[in-house]
Motif scaffolding. Structure first.
Motif, PDB file in Angstrom:
ATOM      1  N   ALA A 117       0.321  -1.110   0.108  1.00 41.15           N
ATOM      2  CA  ALA A 117       0.173   0.113   0.066  1.00 41.15           C
ATOM      3  C   ALA A 117       1.063   1.387  -0.004  1.00 41.15           C
ATOM      4  O   ALA A 117       1.619   1.753   0.576  1.00 41.15           O
ATOM      5  N   GLY A 118       0.281   2.216  -0.437  1.00 43.97           N
ATOM      6  CA  GLY A 118       0.885   3.207  -0.653  1.00 43.97           C
ATOM      7  C   GLY A 118       2.141   3.627  -1.544  1.00 43.97           C
ATOM      8  O   GLY A 118       3.386   4.496  -0.829  1.00 43.97           O
ATOM      9  N   GLY A 119       2.976   2.384  -2.303  1.00 45.12           N
ATOM     10  CA  GLY A 119       4.379   2.278  -2.572  1.00 45.12           C
ATOM     11  C   GLY A 119       5.073   1.550  -1.834  1.00 45.12           C
ATOM     12  O   GLY A 119       6.185   1.877  -1.530  1.00 45.12           O
ATOM     13  N   GLY A 120       4.353   1.244  -0.234  1.00 48.50           N
ATOM     14  CA  GLY A 120       5.155   0.954   0.702  1.00 48.50           C
ATOM     15  C   GLY A 120       5.736   1.400   2.155  1.00 48.50           C
ATOM     16  O   GLY A 120       4.961   1.139   2.403  1.00 48.50           O
ATOM     17  N   ALA A 121       4.709   3.042   1.900  1.00 40.65           N
ATOM     18  CA  ALA A 121       4.902   3.576   2.777  1.00 40.65           C
ATOM     19  C   ALA A 121       3.278   2.964   3.698  1.00 40.65           C
ATOM     20  O   ALA A 121       3.787   4.119   4.856  1.00 40.65           O
ATOM     21  N   ASN A 122       2.770   3.298   3.777  1.00 38.69           N
ATOM     22  CA  ASN A 122       1.283   2.702   4.056  1.00 38.69           C
ATOM     23  C   ASN A 122       1.296   1.546   4.556  1.00 38.69           C
ATOM     24  O   ASN A 122       0.156   0.743   5.254  1.00 38.69           O
ATOM     25  N   ALA A 123       2.182   0.444   3.699  1.00 39.23           N
ATOM     26  CA  ALA A 123       2.147  -1.225   4.085  1.00 39.23           C
ATOM     27  C   ALA A 123       2.298  -1.197   5.961  1.00 39.23           C
ATOM     28  O   ALA A 123       3.281  -0.324   6.011  1.00 39.23           O
ATOM     29  N   THR A 124       1.845  -2.660   5.719  1.00 40.13           N
ATOM     30  CA  THR A 124       2.024  -3.376   7.165  1.00 40.13           C
ATOM     31  C   THR A 124       3.674  -3.871   7.604  1.00 40.13           C
ATOM     32  O   THR A 124       4.527  -3.322   8.168  1.00 40.13           O
ATOM     33  N   TYR A 125       4.004  -3.909   6.394  1.00 34.52           N
ATOM     34  CA  TYR A 125       5.388  -4.737   6.405  1.00 34.52           C
ATOM     35  C   TYR A 125       5.966  -4.413   4.807  1.00 34.52           C
ATOM     36  O   TYR A 125       5.779  -4.983   3.729  1.00 34.52           O
ATOM     37  N   PRO A 126       6.602  -3.253   4.536  1.00 38.63           N
ATOM     38  CA  PRO A 126       6.996  -2.585   3.765  1.00 38.63           C
ATOM     39  C   PRO A 126       7.439  -3.521   2.512  1.00 38.63           C
ATOM     40  O   PRO A 126       8.643  -3.853   3.420  1.00 38.63           O
ATOM     41  N   LEU A 127       7.769  -3.323   1.292  1.00 32.87           N
ATOM     42  CA  LEU A 127       9.090  -4.577   0.354  1.00 32.87           C
ATOM     43  C   LEU A 127       9.794  -3.498  -1.148  1.00 32.87           C
ATOM     44  O   LEU A 127       8.768  -2.402  -1.124  1.00 32.87           O
ATOM     45  N   THR A 128      10.696  -3.745  -0.600  1.00 31.31           N
ATOM     46  CA  THR A 128      11.845  -2.703  -1.145  1.00 31.31           C
ATOM     47  C   THR A 128      12.728  -3.758  -2.482  1.00 31.31           C
ATOM     48  O   THR A 128      12.610  -4.877  -2.469  1.00 31.31           O
ATOM     49  N   GLY A 129      13.081  -3.284  -3.248  1.00 26.17           N
ATOM     50  CA  GLY A 129      14.066  -3.605  -4.305  1.00 26.17           C
ATOM     51  C   GLY A 129      13.428  -5.339  -5.309  1.00 26.17           C
ATOM     52  O   GLY A 129      11.779  -4.984  -5.249  1.00 26.17           O
ATOM     53  N   LEU A 130      13.880  -6.298  -4.841  1.00 26.30           N
ATOM     54  CA  LEU A 130      13.097  -6.925  -5.678  1.00 26.30           C
ATOM     55  C   LEU A 130      11.874  -7.578  -5.481  1.00 26.30           C
ATOM     56  O   LEU A 130      11.126  -7.692  -5.588  1.00 26.30           O
ATOM     57  N   ALA A 131      11.893  -7.668  -3.437  1.00 29.81           N
ATOM     58  CA  ALA A 131      10.567  -8.698  -3.118  1.00 29.81           C
ATOM     59  C   ALA A 131       9.471  -7.236  -3.637  1.00 29.81           C
ATOM     60  O   ALA A 131       8.326  -7.970  -4.317  1.00 29.81           O
ATOM     61  N   ARG A 132       9.661  -6.204  -3.476  1.00 29.92           N
ATOM     62  CA  ARG A 132       9.083  -5.326  -4.257  1.00 29.92           C
ATOM     63  C   ARG A 132       8.648  -5.366  -5.825  1.00 29.92           C
ATOM     64  O   ARG A 132       7.314  -5.360  -6.123  1.00 29.92           O
ATOM     65  N   ALA A 133       9.490  -5.743  -6.249  1.00 33.12           N
ATOM     66  CA  ALA A 133       8.884  -6.214  -8.013  1.00 33.12           C
ATOM     67  C   ALA A 133       8.221  -6.881  -8.183  1.00 33.12           C
ATOM     68  O   ALA A 133       7.288  -7.200  -8.955  1.00 33.12           O
ATOM     69  N   ALA A 134       8.911  -8.576  -7.433  1.00 31.70           N
ATOM     70  CA  ALA A 134       7.861  -9.349  -7.221  1.00 31.70           C
ATOM     71  C   ALA A 134       6.471  -9.433  -6.926  1.00 31.70           C
ATOM     72  O   ALA A 134       5.760  -9.483  -7.849  1.00 31.70           O
TER      73      ALA A 134
END
Length: 117
Positions: free
Chosen positions: A58-75
Motif C-alpha cells: 500500500a502506498g508504494g510501501g509507505a502505508n504498508a504494514t510490512y513494506p517491501l523494497t527492491g526485488l521483493a517489491r517488484a515481485a
C-alpha cells in the motif's frame, strides 16, 4: 510538464490497482454456475488481494504494514498486477488482459525511468 506526466502515471497506477480488484471480482463471479462458489470467489478473491496489498504494497510501501523494497517489491507488483491480468484472461477477456498488461508495463517502466520505485 514532467510533473503532470508523473501525476498522470500515479493516477494510472491507482486505476490499475482498482482494476486488479475488479478483474478478480469479475473472475470470481463468473468462475462457476454454483452461487456459493460465485460468492466465495467473487468476494473472497478481492479480499485476499486487498489483504496482500495492505500488508506489503500500500502506498508504494509507505502505508504498508510490512513494506517491501527492491526485488521483493517488484515481485509483489508482478504477482499483483499479473494476477489481475490472469483473472481477465481466465474470464475470457483476452483483449482486456493484454491491454491491462501493456498498461502495467508502461506504468512500471515510467516509474523506473523517473526513479519513483
Amino acid at each position: 510538464m514532467l510533473t503532470l506526466a508523473k501525476n498522470a502515471n500515479a493516477l494510472l497506477m491507482f486505476l490499475l490497482e482498482l482494476g486488479v480488484l475488479a478483474a478478480v471480482a469479475y473472475w470470481g463471479f463468473t468462475v462457476s454456475g454454483n452461487w456459493g462458489v460465485k460468492l466465495l470467489a467473487g468476494l473472497g478473491g478481492p479480499a485476499l488481494f486487498i489483504t496482500a496489498w495492505a500488508l506489503f504494497g500500500a502506498g508504494g510501501g509507505a502505508n504498508a504494514t510490512y513494506p517491501l523494497t527492491g526485488l521483493a517489491r517488484a515481485a509483489l507488483e508482478i504477482l499483483w498486477f499479473g494476477g489481475g491480468a490472469l483473472a481477465l484472461y481466465a474470464s475470457g477477456l483476452v483483449t482486456s488482459a493484454a491491454i491491462f498488461s501493456a498498461l502495467f508495463i508502461l506504468n512500471a517502466v515510467l516509474r523506473i525511468v523517473w526513479n519513483e520505485v
